[in-house]
Scaffold this active site. Sequence first.
Site, PDB file in Angstrom:
ATOM      1  N   LYS A 169       0.822  -1.206   0.000  1.00  0.00           N
ATOM      2  CA  LYS A 169       0.000   0.000   0.000  1.00  0.00           C
ATOM      3  C   LYS A 169       0.863   1.266   0.000  1.00  0.00           C
ATOM      4  O   LYS A 169       0.585   2.223  -0.734  1.00  0.00           O
ATOM      5  CB  LYS A 169      -0.936  -0.004   1.214  1.00  0.00           C
ATOM      6  CG  LYS A 169      -1.898   1.166   1.236  1.00  0.00           C
ATOM      7  CD  LYS A 169      -2.962   1.026   2.311  1.00  0.00           C
ATOM      8  CE  LYS A 169      -2.394   1.090   3.698  1.00  0.00           C
ATOM      9  NZ  LYS A 169      -3.444   1.269   4.727  1.00  0.00           N
ATOM     10  N   SER A 170       1.913   1.272   0.810  1.00  0.00           N
ATOM     11  CA  SER A 170       2.761   2.457   0.909  1.00  0.00           C
ATOM     12  C   SER A 170       3.397   2.793  -0.436  1.00  0.00           C
ATOM     13  O   SER A 170       3.460   3.960  -0.849  1.00  0.00           O
ATOM     14  CB  SER A 170       3.857   2.242   1.955  1.00  0.00           C
ATOM     15  OG  SER A 170       3.301   2.069   3.241  1.00  0.00           O
ATOM     16  N   GLY A 176      -5.080   7.928   6.010  1.00  0.00           N
ATOM     17  CA  GLY A 176      -4.208   8.899   6.649  1.00  0.00           C
ATOM     18  C   GLY A 176      -2.948   9.156   5.844  1.00  0.00           C
ATOM     19  O   GLY A 176      -2.445  10.283   5.796  1.00  0.00           O
ATOM     20  N   SER A 190       8.183   8.657  12.256  1.00  0.00           N
ATOM     21  CA  SER A 190       6.966   8.504  11.468  1.00  0.00           C
ATOM     22  C   SER A 190       7.296   8.691   9.994  1.00  0.00           C
ATOM     23  O   SER A 190       7.734   9.762   9.575  1.00  0.00           O
ATOM     24  CB  SER A 190       5.908   9.526  11.897  1.00  0.00           C
ATOM     25  OG  SER A 190       4.849   9.576  10.956  1.00  0.00           O
ATOM     26  N   ASP A 245       2.601  -0.995  12.067  1.00  0.00           N
ATOM     27  CA  ASP A 245       1.294  -1.417  11.565  1.00  0.00           C
ATOM     28  C   ASP A 245       0.988  -2.883  11.863  1.00  0.00           C
ATOM     29  O   ASP A 245      -0.163  -3.307  11.746  1.00  0.00           O
ATOM     30  CB  ASP A 245       1.210  -1.193  10.056  1.00  0.00           C
ATOM     31  CG  ASP A 245       0.922   0.258   9.707  1.00  0.00           C
ATOM     32  OD1 ASP A 245       0.412   0.992  10.574  1.00  0.00           O
ATOM     33  OD2 ASP A 245       1.233   0.663   8.569  1.00  0.00           O
ATOM     34  N   LYS A 279      -3.853   5.735  15.249  1.00  0.00           N
ATOM     35  CA  LYS A 279      -4.079   5.109  13.950  1.00  0.00           C
ATOM     36  C   LYS A 279      -5.581   5.185  13.641  1.00  0.00           C
ATOM     37  O   LYS A 279      -6.294   6.032  14.170  1.00  0.00           O
ATOM     38  CB  LYS A 279      -3.570   3.658  13.978  1.00  0.00           C
ATOM     39  CG  LYS A 279      -2.049   3.554  14.058  1.00  0.00           C
ATOM     40  CD  LYS A 279      -1.405   4.009  12.757  1.00  0.00           C
ATOM     41  CE  LYS A 279       0.091   3.760  12.741  1.00  0.00           C
ATOM     42  NZ  LYS A 279       0.691   4.137  11.440  1.00  0.00           N
ATOM     43  N   ARG A 313      -5.331   1.567  18.685  1.00  0.00           N
ATOM     44  CA  ARG A 313      -5.145   0.129  18.490  1.00  0.00           C
ATOM     45  C   ARG A 313      -4.713  -0.590  19.758  1.00  0.00           C
ATOM     46  O   ARG A 313      -4.926  -1.796  19.884  1.00  0.00           O
ATOM     47  CB  ARG A 313      -4.137  -0.114  17.348  1.00  0.00           C
ATOM     48  CG  ARG A 313      -4.747   0.154  15.985  1.00  0.00           C
ATOM     49  CD  ARG A 313      -3.792  -0.065  14.841  1.00  0.00           C
ATOM     50  NE  ARG A 313      -4.497   0.067  13.567  1.00  0.00           N
ATOM     51  CZ  ARG A 313      -3.917   0.241  12.393  1.00  0.00           C
ATOM     52  NH1 ARG A 313      -2.581   0.317  12.323  1.00  0.00           N
ATOM     53  NH2 ARG A 313      -4.627   0.346  11.291  1.00  0.00           N
ATOM     54  N   ARG A 363      -7.026  -3.416  10.326  1.00  0.00           N
ATOM     55  CA  ARG A 363      -6.023  -4.308  10.908  1.00  0.00           C
ATOM     56  C   ARG A 363      -6.544  -5.001  12.171  1.00  0.00           C
ATOM     57  O   ARG A 363      -6.153  -6.135  12.452  1.00  0.00           O
ATOM     58  CB  ARG A 363      -4.736  -3.530  11.174  1.00  0.00           C
ATOM     59  CG  ARG A 363      -4.133  -2.955   9.892  1.00  0.00           C
ATOM     60  CD  ARG A 363      -2.680  -2.573  10.042  1.00  0.00           C
ATOM     61  NE  ARG A 363      -2.213  -1.847   8.867  1.00  0.00           N
ATOM     62  CZ  ARG A 363      -1.842  -2.408   7.721  1.00  0.00           C
ATOM     63  NH1 ARG A 363      -1.877  -3.724   7.606  1.00  0.00           N
ATOM     64  NH2 ARG A 363      -1.440  -1.671   6.704  1.00  0.00           N
TER      65      ARG A 363
END
Length: 788
Positions: A348-349, A421, A499, A647, A674, A678, A733
């Site tokens: 995805k990134s 995000g 980050s 993640d 997130k 989480r 997730r």
Amino acid sequence: MQTINQDLANQAPVNTSLSIIPPLFQQVCVIGLGLIGASLAQAIRDNHLSKRLVAVDRHLPSIEEAIAQGLLDAGSAVLSDVVSGSDLIVIAVPVQAAQAVFSDIKAAMDNGQLATDCIITDVCSTKVNIIEAAQAVFTSLPVGLVPAHPIAGAENSGYHARRSNLFVNHSVIICELPTTRVSAINKLRQLWEAVGATVMPMAAAHHDSILAHTSHLPHLLAFNLVEQLASHNDNLDMFRYAAGGFRDFTRIAASDPKMWHDIFFANQSAIVSALDEYSVYLQDIRQLIIDKDSTALMGLLGRAQAARRHFGHMLASTPYTDTSAMSASYNITPSNTVIGTIAIPGDKSISHRSIMLGSLATGVTHVTGFLEGEDALATLQAFRDMGVTIEGPDKGRLTIHGVGMNGLKPSKTPLYMGNSGTSMRLLAGILAAQKFDSVLTGDTSLNKRPMERVASPLREMGAVIQSTGHNGTSPLSITGRDNVGKPLHGIDYDMPVASAQIKSCLLLAGLWAEGTTTVTQPEISRDHTERMLSAFGYPVTVDGNRISIEGGGTLTGGDIAVPADISSAAFFMVAAAISQGSELTLTQVGINPTRTGIIDILKLMNADITLSNETYVGGEPVADITIRSSNLVGIEIPEALVPLAIDEFPVLFIAASCAQGRTVLTGAKELRVKESDRIAVMADGLQTLGVDCTVTEDGLIIEGQGSNSQSDEVNNSQPVFGGGHIVSHHDHRIAMSFAVASLRASKQITIEGVETVNTSFPGFAELASQIGMNIEVNKGVDNSIDNA
């Protein structure tokens, strides 16, 4: 007629229903019992919104039938016969007849049958002419006049086509005039909301312009196309072989010609303007076909296709993919073993960044392995909205026709990021450097997530950016450089937390900044942005944890191969490790060293993991990963590994629950901001399933319930989790992690809110079932909005 109505009223069944809530009105008078008028009358009767209900219609059989069926208390062809004492009048006649109706209403007021402050509304498709008609009759607009328009309809018309639920989940536009009593507006709003509609205010002229484009023009074109085909000499063949597209488009040409005749004349100015604009677009697409301009035509068609679906989700603030408009759950029956060789969807990134940099590059970029999940599609749509031609996606393939560093165009609407995000934070950096103003927004979940972490350092670079609310959330409003008067400038920024999103945001902004932009991170984080910038020919300097970039360079398009996503692979890695007699091979997974925290942590927990066929794809290292059943042990997770597996911690918590002994996580505050908190959400779910865990300020302590056998033989047959109902808080997730837990559960697990799994892993449930898990997907009611 009045005597006939009374006789029929005496024969009508008596409505003995008692409403706990007092009715809104004493008597409602509906003028016109066509589809809309009759449907509203039925909804008012069914919801007990008025003590009495009367109607006026020239078609006396409709009046008589409505009274006989108990819908009306009285009715007539003449307003003065029934209107006396009404406190709401609904005008539901063709727009050209409205002025005559207003004359009848004024006469009833003059002779004392109606109070001068009686509420008067309408359901017509145009509003300016309704107000002008009232002005012509009354001189001073009545204080009870509230023009309105329900955006609802049906293929059939007339009294017999009425439906009391016609307005449920549809919009009603109300024009709040300065001359109208506020109490009248509020009471009409209550009425429409009581029959299931959503009320929104709009100025009359704006309403007519909007409806000219979205309703009146499509009807005009449908009528005209049918007329065009019917005029051909071979018209019979044309209609005989007309495909579904023709039937769907021209269905609305079956509407009432008299009604549309009146609407076209009543809204003449706005419709002519819409036609003129349409003619320009028609000429443009005609020329593209003549010139065989493939790129431009694909851009137009692709933007139109995506926009058709996009705006409904944006207006409803729902996640982006079609299935995301559904509420969904998993019902999972425990299974014990997973076996097979599978391919995981694209990273995805990297998918996000391929669109961003490909769009900003000079030339064409071909992408393979693109993740067709909600988040990446949101990024794709944003760049289409800014004028980039993107072909696809088609089985993971994209062709991006880059516009260069200064080629983006302002979007005509806020850029909708869905639940992503990453999209919002990285795009904030790109947009902060553009000449034009822009707005970034997302669904309800994304609009609760903190954005000051990128907005604050961007302001240090000279960006003018405004977040929303006390917590600095989106929507984000970004002022273009043309209005600021100067470009961004480079800064030296020490990140408070590691980050990749913050780092990438600032590096992307630095592409346009004057001087050098340097980011120093406390720990190593994902370096996909640095790698991809280099792949597009943009120099990046990396010195340990310091990353620097000089503004003013260019990007050059090329080929990007997206490897399988290790974050998605993590669920199956843990699945094989915790279950009995399992062995899974995951092919060509990205093993970027800034992403392999999941592998390092599982190995510290004694997982049996091997890598093979290691190579590079598009500058990213990849390998086949094989995982076998393992006797996991609890550990204290090294804080240096936390940013490399941020993640993956939800599913690592499942692994820790199945391990022997205690697992301690610290230094993971990032997990609290997130898609959900989480740490808290996973702890709640683990406790629901019978696992002992303790939440700390920056982590979690889990008491593993794995076997304490000293034998080398793997013993993963004993259940660790019970059954139960898990609330995922619509965090993809969380949902997938508890699905993995079913492999060591004693009873069925139900997981609520799994529709967002499509954000990162479309097809997860199907792939899990393919290797031996038992996941049943239950889809709820579709909550999406169709704004066709």
